[in-house]
Design a protein around this motif. Structure first.
Motif, mmCIF file in Angstrom:
data_model
loop_
_atom_site.group_PDB
_atom_site.id
_atom_site.type_symbol
_atom_site.label_atom_id
_atom_site.label_comp_id
_atom_site.label_asym_id
_atom_site.label_seq_id
_atom_site.Cartn_x
_atom_site.Cartn_y
_atom_site.Cartn_z
ATOM 1 N N LEU A 164 0.800 -1.220 0.000
ATOM 2 C CA LEU A 164 0.000 0.000 0.000
ATOM 3 C C LEU A 164 0.836 1.275 0.000
ATOM 4 C CD1 LEU A 164 -2.868 1.244 0.192
ATOM 5 C CD2 LEU A 164 -2.555 1.281 2.665
ATOM 6 N N LEU A 165 1.840 1.348 0.844
ATOM 7 C CA LEU A 165 2.592 2.603 0.994
ATOM 8 C C LEU A 165 3.133 3.102 -0.340
ATOM 9 C CD1 LEU A 165 4.528 1.986 4.317
ATOM 10 C CD2 LEU A 165 3.030 3.925 3.852
ATOM 11 N N ASP A 166 3.722 2.206 -1.121
ATOM 12 C CA ASP A 166 4.298 2.632 -2.391
ATOM 13 C C ASP A 166 3.227 2.881 -3.453
ATOM 14 O OD1 ASP A 166 3.828 -0.050 -2.194
ATOM 15 O OD2 ASP A 166 5.592 -0.694 -3.292
ATOM 16 N N ALA A 167 2.025 2.330 -3.250
ATOM 17 C CA ALA A 167 0.942 2.542 -4.217
ATOM 18 C C ALA A 167 0.266 3.899 -4.041
ATOM 19 C CB ALA A 167 -0.093 1.429 -4.108
ATOM 20 N N ILE A 168 0.255 4.435 -2.821
ATOM 21 C CA ILE A 168 -0.403 5.726 -2.585
ATOM 22 C C ILE A 168 0.586 6.884 -2.507
ATOM 23 C CG2 ILE A 168 -2.355 4.625 -1.437
ATOM 24 C CD1 ILE A 168 -1.220 5.530 1.243
ATOM 25 N N SER A 169 1.881 6.572 -2.530
ATOM 26 C CA SER A 169 2.907 7.617 -2.403
ATOM 27 C C SER A 169 3.402 8.055 -3.780
ATOM 28 C CB SER A 169 4.091 7.120 -1.582
ATOM 29 O OG SER A 169 3.687 6.741 -0.285
ATOM 30 N N LYS A 170 3.394 9.351 -4.025
ATOM 31 C CA LYS A 170 3.926 9.878 -5.280
ATOM 32 C C LYS A 170 5.438 10.048 -5.231
ATOM 33 C CE LYS A 170 -0.287 12.448 -6.400
ATOM 34 N NZ LYS A 170 -0.869 13.796 -6.658
ATOM 35 N N ASP A 171 5.972 10.239 -4.029
ATOM 36 C CA ASP A 171 7.397 10.490 -3.892
ATOM 37 C C ASP A 171 7.858 10.100 -2.490
ATOM 38 O OD1 ASP A 171 6.485 12.587 -2.224
ATOM 39 O OD2 ASP A 171 6.581 14.033 -3.868
ATOM 40 N N ASP A 173 8.698 11.971 0.077
ATOM 41 C CA ASP A 173 8.036 12.707 1.159
ATOM 42 C C ASP A 173 6.678 12.105 1.486
ATOM 43 O OD1 ASP A 173 10.166 14.433 1.375
ATOM 44 O OD2 ASP A 173 9.284 15.991 0.124
ATOM 45 N N ASP A 174 5.930 11.717 0.450
ATOM 46 C CA ASP A 174 4.643 11.062 0.665
ATOM 47 C C ASP A 174 4.817 9.772 1.448
ATOM 48 O OD1 ASP A 174 2.822 12.792 -0.396
ATOM 49 O OD2 ASP A 174 2.391 11.621 -2.200
ATOM 50 N N TYR A 175 5.790 8.968 1.058
ATOM 51 C CA TYR A 175 6.016 7.681 1.709
ATOM 52 C C TYR A 175 6.261 7.870 3.201
ATOM 53 C CZ TYR A 175 7.645 2.828 2.123
ATOM 54 O OH TYR A 175 7.778 1.495 2.458
ATOM 55 N N LEU A 179 3.750 6.696 6.189
ATOM 56 C CA LEU A 179 4.299 5.773 7.186
ATOM 57 C C LEU A 179 4.153 6.353 8.587
ATOM 58 C CD1 LEU A 179 5.904 3.200 7.915
ATOM 59 C CD2 LEU A 179 7.984 4.553 7.598
ATOM 60 N N ARG A 180 4.370 7.644 8.704
ATOM 61 C CA ARG A 180 4.242 8.324 9.997
ATOM 62 C C ARG A 180 2.801 8.252 10.496
ATOM 63 N NH1 ARG A 180 7.130 13.718 9.438
ATOM 64 N NH2 ARG A 180 8.928 12.297 9.411
ATOM 65 N N LYS A 181 1.847 8.450 9.590
ATOM 66 C CA LYS A 181 0.432 8.358 9.971
ATOM 67 C C LYS A 181 0.071 6.944 10.407
ATOM 68 C CE LYS A 181 -1.821 12.105 7.452
ATOM 69 N NZ LYS A 181 -2.942 12.466 6.558
ATOM 70 N N PHE A 182 0.548 5.965 9.659
ATOM 71 C CA PHE A 182 0.249 4.577 10.016
ATOM 72 C C PHE A 182 0.845 4.226 11.368
ATOM 73 C CE2 PHE A 182 -0.091 2.986 5.315
ATOM 74 C CZ PHE A 182 -1.128 3.875 5.105
ATOM 75 N N SER A 183 2.056 4.712 11.634
ATOM 76 C CA SER A 183 2.720 4.367 12.893
ATOM 77 C C SER A 183 2.049 5.025 14.091
ATOM 78 C CB SER A 183 4.201 4.741 12.836
ATOM 79 O OG SER A 183 4.384 6.130 12.754
ATOM 80 N N ARG A 184 1.284 6.105 13.854
ATOM 81 C CA ARG A 184 0.551 6.730 14.948
ATOM 82 C C ARG A 184 -0.580 5.845 15.459
ATOM 83 N NH1 ARG A 184 -0.050 12.410 11.893
ATOM 84 N NH2 ARG A 184 2.090 13.192 12.156
ATOM 85 N N LEU A 185 -0.913 4.816 14.708
ATOM 86 C CA LEU A 185 -1.943 3.872 15.143
ATOM 87 C C LEU A 185 -1.408 2.870 16.154
ATOM 88 C CD1 LEU A 185 -3.511 3.113 11.629
ATOM 89 C CD2 LEU A 185 -4.448 4.628 13.389
ATOM 90 N N LEU A 186 -0.081 2.895 16.397
ATOM 91 C CA LEU A 186 0.552 1.924 17.272
ATOM 92 C C LEU A 186 0.648 2.401 18.720
ATOM 93 C CD1 LEU A 186 3.574 0.764 15.089
ATOM 94 C CD2 LEU A 186 1.675 -0.675 15.854
ATOM 95 N N LYS A 187 0.562 1.453 19.615
ATOM 96 C CA LYS A 187 0.905 1.706 21.011
ATOM 97 C C LYS A 187 2.420 1.909 21.118
ATOM 98 C CE LYS A 187 -2.674 -1.381 22.904
ATOM 99 N NZ LYS A 187 -2.899 -2.648 23.662
ATOM 100 N N VAL A 220 13.727 1.647 2.470
ATOM 101 C CA VAL A 220 12.783 1.249 3.518
ATOM 102 C C VAL A 220 13.477 1.207 4.876
ATOM 103 C CG1 VAL A 220 11.168 -0.520 4.299
ATOM 104 C CG2 VAL A 220 11.413 -0.071 1.859
ATOM 105 N N ARG A 221 14.668 0.655 4.913
ATOM 106 C CA ARG A 221 15.417 0.582 6.169
ATOM 107 C C ARG A 221 15.703 1.976 6.726
ATOM 108 N NH1 ARG A 221 18.096 -3.946 7.916
ATOM 109 N NH2 ARG A 221 17.835 -5.857 6.686
ATOM 110 N N LYS A 222 16.124 2.893 5.862
ATOM 111 C CA LYS A 222 16.455 4.240 6.313
ATOM 112 C C LYS A 222 15.220 4.984 6.805
ATOM 113 C CE LYS A 222 20.535 4.819 3.368
ATOM 114 N NZ LYS A 222 21.090 5.497 2.161
ATOM 115 N N VAL A 223 14.108 4.822 6.111
ATOM 116 C CA VAL A 223 12.875 5.489 6.528
ATOM 117 C C VAL A 223 12.418 4.968 7.886
ATOM 118 C CG1 VAL A 223 10.424 5.777 6.012
ATOM 119 C CG2 VAL A 223 12.112 6.077 4.201
ATOM 120 N N LEU A 224 12.444 3.667 8.074
ATOM 121 C CA LEU A 224 12.036 3.092 9.361
ATOM 122 C C LEU A 224 12.933 3.586 10.490
ATOM 123 C CD1 LEU A 224 11.184 -0.580 8.345
ATOM 124 C CD2 LEU A 224 9.589 1.129 9.213
#
Length: 260
Positions: A164-171, A173-175, A179-187, A220-224
């Motif tokens: 999903l992440l790469d399918a909705i991201s244009k660049d 910065d989007d990715y 990813l930051r929004k998705f990670s906010r769903l975590l404890k 992916v490793r660097k972004v994480l």
């Protein structure tokens, strides 16, 4: 303005049944099964079998309406909340969850999981277990601050995002933003699992080509790491079969946990 001639999944949508038939069916000419089915099932089985990724709530944000990536997860989480960006994918998934006539057939994928288990009897009704675990299927908007507005979801012990992440991201910065929004769903201390393709520029559903932001393992490793995640597991499989419906070079499965 985006100059890509390809459509965007979360903006334009696609035929959810065609997508499943193209990439996840049991047809003999479905050439991508080793990567879209076996690799995903075997890697998630391995990730969850270690035993430290578990809890009450798992949230899934994935492309389309596939379910096989959640088979192992339902053994370790009481409740699974699935988020989808469009009504077609919601309807397709609910048709399977509710066992309605015409639901997509997933029996061939649960059989793949059983093949890897010493005691396959416990997986004889894996689809029923997963149906029971999927408590809610919720529409969301990745552009909103609270993606499920007006609903406020409980924080999850684990978030899975597949293709999903790469399918909705244009660049780039989007990715990072998504990813930051998705990670906010975590404890705090929660786990994130990303499944995806590397070196991809497009995928096809029917006559339409859809955009994919091209990434590699290092990215992916660097972004994480930049978002405060510690990587616990990573496996990459090079593509072995050529099929012009998608141009990926490899598939990746990566699991990480958020520093408290």
């Amino acid at each position: 303005m985006d100059s890509s001639p390809h459509k965007l999944y979360h903006v334009h949508g696609f035929d959810s049944r065609q997508f499943l038939e193209h990439y996840f069916s049991d047809k003999s000419d479905m050439a991508l099964g080793d990567d879209t089915l076996k690799f995903v099932i075997e890697n998630l089985r391995q990730v969850f079998s270690v035993g430290h990724i578990n809890g009450d709530i798992l949230i899934d944000l994935s492309l389309g309406s596939f379910v096989h990536h959640l088979y192992s997860a339902c053994e370790f989480f009481k409740n699974i909340i699935v988020l989808k960006v469009n009504n077609r994918c919601i309807m397709e998934l609910k048709r399977w969850v509710d066992e309605r006539t015409g639901a997509f057939y997933w029996g061939h994928t649960s059989a793949l999981l059983q093949e890897k288990e010493e005691n396959s009897d416990q997986f004889q009704d894996q689809e029923a277990k997963l149906r029971s675990a999927i408590q809610h299927v919720v529409k969301y908007d990745p552009e909103k601050e609270n993606m499920t507005e007006p609903l406020v979801l409980p924080l999850a012990d684990c978030v899975i995002t597949a293709s999903l992440l790469d399918a909705i991201s244009k660049d780039q910065d989007d990715y990072i933003r998504y990813l930051r929004k998705f990670s906010r769903l975590l404890k705090p201390g929660g786990h994130l699992i990303i499944i995806g393709t590397l070196g991809t520029t497009y995928f096809t559903v029917g006559k339409d080509k859809f955009h994919v932001f091209t990434i590699d393992e290092d990215f992916v490793r660097k972004v994480l790491a930049g978002e405060g995640f510690i990587i616990d597991y990573c496996n990459v499989k090079e593509r072995t079969l050529v099929n012009d419906i998608i141009d990926y070079k490899a598939v990746i499965s990566i699991a990480a946990h958020k520093e408290k």
